[in-house]
Design an enzyme around this catalytic site. Structure first.
Site, PDB file in Angstrom:
ATOM      1  N   LYS A  80     -31.433  26.860  54.528  1.00 43.18           N
ATOM      2  CA  LYS A  80     -30.078  26.313  54.572  1.00 43.18           C
ATOM      3  C   LYS A  80     -29.074  27.453  54.563  1.00 43.18           C
ATOM      4  O   LYS A  80     -29.080  28.297  53.671  1.00 43.18           O
ATOM      5  CB  LYS A  80     -29.842  25.395  53.377  1.00 43.18           C
ATOM      6  CG  LYS A  80     -28.425  24.823  53.316  1.00 43.18           C
ATOM      7  CD  LYS A  80     -28.227  23.948  52.080  1.00 43.18           C
ATOM      8  CE  LYS A  80     -26.768  23.518  51.934  1.00 43.18           C
ATOM      9  NZ  LYS A  80     -26.532  22.735  50.705  1.00 43.18           N
ATOM     10  N   ASP A 133     -19.415  25.920  50.819  1.00 44.50           N
ATOM     11  CA  ASP A 133     -19.426  24.461  50.841  1.00 44.50           C
ATOM     12  C   ASP A 133     -18.314  23.907  49.958  1.00 44.50           C
ATOM     13  O   ASP A 133     -18.399  23.937  48.731  1.00 44.50           O
ATOM     14  CB  ASP A 133     -20.791  23.948  50.354  1.00 44.50           C
ATOM     15  CG  ASP A 133     -20.859  22.428  50.352  1.00 44.50           C
ATOM     16  OD1 ASP A 133     -20.051  21.793  51.060  1.00 44.50           O
ATOM     17  OD2 ASP A 133     -21.728  21.888  49.642  1.00 44.50           O
ATOM     18  N   LYS A 139     -15.571  18.780  46.459  1.00 45.87           N
ATOM     19  CA  LYS A 139     -16.067  19.134  45.136  1.00 45.87           C
ATOM     20  C   LYS A 139     -14.896  19.454  44.210  1.00 45.87           C
ATOM     21  O   LYS A 139     -13.845  19.912  44.667  1.00 45.87           O
ATOM     22  CB  LYS A 139     -16.960  20.389  45.236  1.00 45.87           C
ATOM     23  CG  LYS A 139     -18.234  20.229  46.027  1.00 45.87           C
ATOM     24  CD  LYS A 139     -18.964  21.568  46.110  1.00 45.87           C
ATOM     25  CE  LYS A 139     -20.221  21.481  46.957  1.00 45.87           C
ATOM     26  NZ  LYS A 139     -21.282  20.700  46.294  1.00 45.87           N
ATOM     27  N   ASP A 171     -24.504  28.713  48.521  1.00 44.73           N
ATOM     28  CA  ASP A 171     -25.152  27.601  49.211  1.00 44.73           C
ATOM     29  C   ASP A 171     -25.957  28.054  50.427  1.00 44.73           C
ATOM     30  O   ASP A 171     -26.570  27.229  51.092  1.00 44.73           O
ATOM     31  CB  ASP A 171     -24.107  26.556  49.616  1.00 44.73           C
ATOM     32  CG  ASP A 171     -24.642  25.137  49.500  1.00 44.73           C
ATOM     33  OD1 ASP A 171     -25.670  24.938  48.829  1.00 44.73           O
ATOM     34  OD2 ASP A 171     -24.039  24.225  50.088  1.00 44.73           O
ATOM     35  N   ASP A 226     -20.522  15.831  51.524  1.00 48.26           N
ATOM     36  CA  ASP A 226     -21.092  16.871  50.659  1.00 48.26           C
ATOM     37  C   ASP A 226     -22.620  16.872  50.719  1.00 48.26           C
ATOM     38  O   ASP A 226     -23.259  17.686  50.063  1.00 48.26           O
ATOM     39  CB  ASP A 226     -20.622  16.671  49.215  1.00 48.26           C
ATOM     40  CG  ASP A 226     -20.823  17.915  48.367  1.00 48.26           C
ATOM     41  OD1 ASP A 226     -20.919  19.018  48.940  1.00 48.26           O
ATOM     42  OD2 ASP A 226     -20.890  17.787  47.125  1.00 48.26           O
ATOM     43  N   GLU A 246     -24.181  17.830  53.323  1.00 48.16           N
ATOM     44  CA  GLU A 246     -24.108  18.492  54.633  1.00 48.16           C
ATOM     45  C   GLU A 246     -25.324  19.338  54.953  1.00 48.16           C
ATOM     46  O   GLU A 246     -25.710  19.481  56.121  1.00 48.16           O
ATOM     47  CB  GLU A 246     -22.839  19.359  54.695  1.00 48.16           C
ATOM     48  CG  GLU A 246     -22.938  20.757  54.107  1.00 48.16           C
ATOM     49  CD  GLU A 246     -23.294  20.822  52.630  1.00 48.16           C
ATOM     50  OE1 GLU A 246     -23.908  21.827  52.223  1.00 48.16           O
ATOM     51  OE2 GLU A 246     -22.978  19.884  51.887  1.00 48.16           O
ATOM     52  N   ARG A 289     -28.463  18.947  54.531  1.00 49.15           N
ATOM     53  CA  ARG A 289     -29.579  18.240  55.176  1.00 49.15           C
ATOM     54  C   ARG A 289     -29.300  17.944  56.641  1.00 49.15           C
ATOM     55  O   ARG A 289     -30.227  17.792  57.436  1.00 49.15           O
ATOM     56  CB  ARG A 289     -29.897  16.965  54.388  1.00 49.15           C
ATOM     57  CG  ARG A 289     -28.838  15.911  54.405  1.00 49.15           C
ATOM     58  CD  ARG A 289     -28.983  14.923  53.246  1.00 49.15           C
ATOM     59  NE  ARG A 289     -28.609  15.532  51.985  1.00 49.15           N
ATOM     60  CZ  ARG A 289     -28.631  14.890  50.815  1.00 49.15           C
ATOM     61  NH1 ARG A 289     -29.026  13.632  50.766  1.00 49.15           N
ATOM     62  NH2 ARG A 289     -28.266  15.498  49.703  1.00 49.15           N
TER      63      ARG A 289
END
Length: 480
Positions: free
Chosen positions: A245, A250, A257, A268, A327, A329, A331
Site C-alpha cells: 500500500k 491519508d 480523519k 500510510d 477513508d 482508500e 484497499r
C-alpha cells in the site's frame, strides 16, 4: 556496526551467563556475590578496572530453557545500548550452543540486535544524534565458520533494507509523495540491480486502474505506479508479487480523519516501504528468486475533484465498487495493484502488505500483524518465516458470512463492511480481486509504525516483515 572474526585483546570480552549458573570469571564472581549481577535475561554489566587488566561485559541470558532467537536479539540490543552508555566501541564475543538453537541463526540474531541499536532518525534535527561506531569481533567454531560468516553478511544486508524502509516511512509527506517515492525507489534499487519502471497518471489510465485513480484524483500530487522487477532464478519459473500500500498521505478524504488520527498518516505507505526495503535486501543478498514489487503510490486528499461517499467507481478487474467510506482508500489502490500483478505481470503468488485498518490495532495492538489468506499452504510458509524472523503474524478467520458484509445494493461490492470484523472484511475485499491466485494479506497497521519503542524496535517506523519476506524467499520455506 562492524563485525569481524578476529579477536582484539584491547576490546571488552563478553561473558555470557545463564541465570542461576556460575562461570569462572573474577568480575562475575564478585558482582554475583554482591547481588549486582544475577544473569537475568537482558541484564548487562560492563566493567573495566584502572589497569585495564579486567575488561568484561557480563551478559545475562536468563533461564536457558526460555531462550529464543528473538530474546537473543533483545539481549544483544541491550548490550549495544550499554556499550553506547559506557562509551565502549569494541567487544569480543563467542557464543556457545544455546538451548539447541542453530549456531548460524544465533550469531545472526546477536548481530542483528546490535545493529538495531544503531538506528537513528535525525533528518530534521539541527543537532544530529551521534552514535559511536562499534565493532563486534566474533569467535566462531571453524566447522561452522563459512555458514556463520554468510549469515552475518546476509543479516547486515537485510538490515540495510530495514533502515531504508524506516527512513522512507518516517519522512513526512512534504518530502515523501508519489513522485519523490518513485524517484527514491529507482535511485536506491537500481544501485543494487533491481529494475524499476515508473508509470505516470496517463499511463495508469491506459492500463485501466480506475479504482486507484479514483483515490488519487483529489490530490495535486499525481499518482505514480512503481513496478520493481528482480528476476534472479533461471531454474524456476515461479514468480511472486509483493504488493505494498503506497498512500503517501491519508486525510481520509471526505470521510475525514480527526487531527490526532491524521498527524502520522505519512506512515500510510508502510506497506510500500516494506516492499521497497525487501527488494533492496533480496538484491543485496543475491537471493535466487523471481519477485515483482508493485506500489500504487498516491495521496488521499480532499478537493472539488475528490471521490465521495456514495460514488460507484470501476476497477481494473471490471468490478464496480460502491464507495461506502473514502477513508477505506487503501484497499481500492491495492485491488487494482493485486489484479495488475496476476493479469499483467502473470505472477503465481501474491503477498500484499498494508497499514490497512484501525480494527487490526484494536484486535492485536502493536505486537502482531493480522493476516487473511485464500491459501493455507502459502500462509503456513510465510508464518514459519515470520517466527524465525521474530515478527509475529496472527491468522484471522474467513467465511461467506464475513464476505457478505461487503455486499452492495448498487454495485458488485462495497469498499467497507463496517466496523465489525473490519480487518477481516478489508482483507476479503482484496480477496475478490485475486482471481483465486494464492494470496496472503498482511495488515501491518499496528506493527509498521509504533506509538512507543519496545524490545529492539524503535518508536515510529519499524520495517516489519522485511526479515520475514527475505527468510521466506531465501531459505526454501516456499510452497510447492
Amino acid at each position: 556496526m562492524k563485525y569481524s572474526i578476529v579477536k582484539n585483546e584491547k576490546a571488552l570480552d563478553a561473558v555470557l551467563v545463564f541465570e542461576g549458573e556460575k562461570v569462572e570469571n573474577k568480575v562475575f564472581e564478585i558482582m554475583n556475590e554482591k547481588g549486582l549481577f544475577l544473569g537475568k535475561e537482558g541484564e548487562i554489566l560492563i566493567y573495566r578496572n584502572l589497569e585495564n587488566t579486567e575488561k568484561v561485559a557480563l551478559i545475562g541470558l536468563g533461564k536457558e530453557k526460555n531462550l529464543t532467537l528473538d530474546k537473543v536479539r533483545r539481549i544483544f540490543f541491550n548490550l549495544a545500548k550499554e556499550m553506547e552508555n559506557k562509551k565502549e566501541t569494541e567487544i569480543n564475543v563467542e557464543i556457545p550452543k544455546l538451548n539447541g538453537m542453530c549456531t548460524r541463526r544465533t550469531y545472526m540474531a546477536a548481530l542483528e540486535g546490535m545493529i538495531h541499536a544503531e538506528y537513528k532518525f535525525d533528518k530534521y534535527k539541527t543537532e544530529k544524534v551521534n552514535i559511536l561506531e562499534k565493532t563486534v569481533n566474533f569467535t566462531i567454531n571453524p566447522l561452522k565458520l563459512e555458514k556463520v560468516e554468510k549469515g552475518l553478511k546476509e543479516i547486515t544486508n537485510t538490515m540495510e533494507g530495514v533502515f531504508l524502509t524506516r527512513d522512507l516511512v518516517n519522512m513526512p509527506s512534504q518530502d515523501i509523495y508519489p513522485e519523490s517515492l518513485a524517484k527514491i525507489t529507482k535511485e536506491e534499487l537500481e544501485k543494487v540491480g533491481v529494475k524499476v519502471s515508473i508509470y505516470t497518471e496517463e499511463e495508469i489510465e491506459k492500463i485501466g486502474m480506475k479504482a486507484y485513480l479514483s483515490v488519487a484524483r483529489g490530490s495535486e500530487n499525481k499518482p505514480y505506479l512503481i513496478v520493481m522487477e528482480y528476476l534472479n532464478d533461471t531454474s524456476n519459473n515461479e514468480k511472486i508479487a509483493l504488493v505494498g500500500k503506497g498512500v503517501t498521505y491519508d486525510t481520509g478524504g471526505y470521510s475525514i480523519k480527526p487531527n490526532e488520527g491524521m498527524k502520522t498518516m505519512h506512515c500510510d505507505m508502510g506497506g510500500a516501504g516494506t516492499v521497497i526495503g525487501t527488494m533492496y535486501a533480496l538484491a543485496k543478498n543475491n537471493v535466487k528468486t523471481n519477485v515483482f514489487g508493485v506500489v500504487a503510490a498516491c495521496e488521499n486528499s480532499i478537493s472539488g475533484n475528490a471521490y465521495k461517499p456514495g460514488d460507484v467507481i470501476s476497477s481494473l478487474a471490471g468490478k464496480s465498487i460502491e464507495v461506502d467510506n473514502t477513508d477505506a482508500e487503501g484497499r481500492l489502490t491495492l485491488a487494482d495493484a493485486i489484479y495488475y500483478s496476476h493479469s499483467v505481470l502473470k505472477v503465481d503468488k501474491i503477498i500484499d502488505l498494508a497499514t490497512l485498518t484501525g480494527a487490526c490495532l484494536v484486535a492485536l495492538a502493536e505486537y502482531s500483524t493480522g493476516a487473511v489468506t485464500n491459501n493455507q499452504e502459502l500462509f503456513d510458509a510465510i508464518n514459519k518465516a515470520s517466527k524465525l524472523a521474530g515478527e509475529p503474524i496472527w491468522q484471522l478467520p474467513t467465511s461467506d458470512e464475513y464476505r457478505a458484509l461487503n455486499n452492495s445494493r448498487v454495485a458488485d461490492i462495497k469498499n467497507s463492511g463496517g466496523r465489525m470484523g473490519g480487518t477481516i472484511t478489508a482483507g476479503l475485499f482484496l480477496e475478490s480481486f485475486t482471481n483465486n491466485v494464492p494470496w496472503v494479506h498482511l495488515d501491518i497497521a499496528g506493527t509498521a509504525y509504533l506509538s512507543k519503542a519496545y524490545g529492539y524496535l524503535p518508536i515510529a517506523a519499524t520495517g516489519v516483515h522485511i526479515k520475514t519476506l527475505v527468510e521466506f524467499l531465501d531459505n526454501g520455506v516456499k510452497c510447492k
